[in-house]
Enzyme design. Structure first.
Site, PDB file in Angstrom:
ATOM      1  CE  LYS A  13      15.523 -22.071 -46.103  1.00  0.00           C
ATOM      2  NZ  LYS A  13      14.613 -22.514 -45.027  1.00  0.00           N
ATOM      3  NE  ARG A 135       7.813 -15.339 -42.991  1.00  0.00           N
ATOM      4  CZ  ARG A 135       8.671 -16.214 -43.498  1.00  0.00           C
ATOM      5  NH1 ARG A 135       9.969 -16.010 -43.387  1.00  0.00           N
ATOM      6  NH2 ARG A 135       8.247 -17.289 -44.111  1.00  0.00           N
TER       7      ARG A 135
END
Ligand code: AMP
Length: 192
Positions: A13, A135
């Site tokens: 996305k 992350r």
């Protein structure tokens, strides 16, 4: 145009949002990016969501609805935006509909990037092996939990938007350029 990009974590996305910003000047509103900026900056908001994000849980609806409204009211979004990672619950989707109606706008399209769960996990594992920058929530364990949360709380939105006649899907497993071309074709069809 107001576009919701939909799909599980790791579906691409963010990548497709950034391409839409580059190619069409559509601003990206990513709640994940906004929250990470707040964490980096050490703001009260950042401090309050840091552990939740690291654990792969969802931040409260109230928090993300607030930051989305703030982002959407920036002049850059006067002609619409790409919503990336929002909404993630039915309550958020209803709040988004209300927010847009209040501003005389609506969601024009919800575009699902369809992907296979096993492939998402293997992509993260490949990044770890390659020594890529990750992350705090990009570990195989946390990703597995984020996927669980996605299927439980977010996937029901597919029926919500199908019911509104707004849902279209593309194959998110294809190479990035192919996905980009498919996204462009769907958008052009909706705009025509
Ligand atoms: P993302 O970058 O979209 O994968 O988001 C990273 C993390 O931020 C998620 O795992 C959640 O902890 C939090 N987050 C981002 N967007 C939302 C949202 N719409 N609702 C709740 N939590 C969110």
């Amino acid at each position: 145009m107001n576009l919701v990009l939909f799909g599980p974590p790791g579906a691409g996305k963010g990548t497709q949002s950034k391409i839409l910003t580059e190619n069409r000047g559509m601003p990206q509103l990513s709640t994940g990016d906004m929250l990470r900026v707040a964490i980096e900056a050490g703001t009260p908001l950042g401090l309050s969501v840091k552990a939740t994000i690291a654990n792969g849980e969802l931040v409260s609806d109230e928090t993300v609805i607030g930051i989305i409204a703030e982002g959407y009211d920036q002049p850059a979004c006067k002609d619409g935006a790409v919503f990336d990672g929002f909404p993630r619950t039915i309550l958020q989707a209803e709040a988004l509909d209300r927010m847009l109606v209040e501003r005389g706008k609506k969601i024009d399209l919800v575009l699902e990037l369809k992907v296979d769960e096993a492939v998402l996990l293997s992509r993260v594992e490949a990044r770890i092996k390659a020594g890529g920058v990750l992350r705090s929530d990009d570990t195989p364990e946390t990703l597995a939990h984020r996927l669980e949360v996605y299927y439980k709380k977010t996937a029901p939105l597919l029926d919500f938007y199908r019911g509104q006649g707004k849902l279209k899907s593309v194959d998110g497993m294809a190479p990035v350029e192919t996905v980009t071309a498919q996204v462009a074709a769907v958008l052009d069809g909706v705009l025509a």
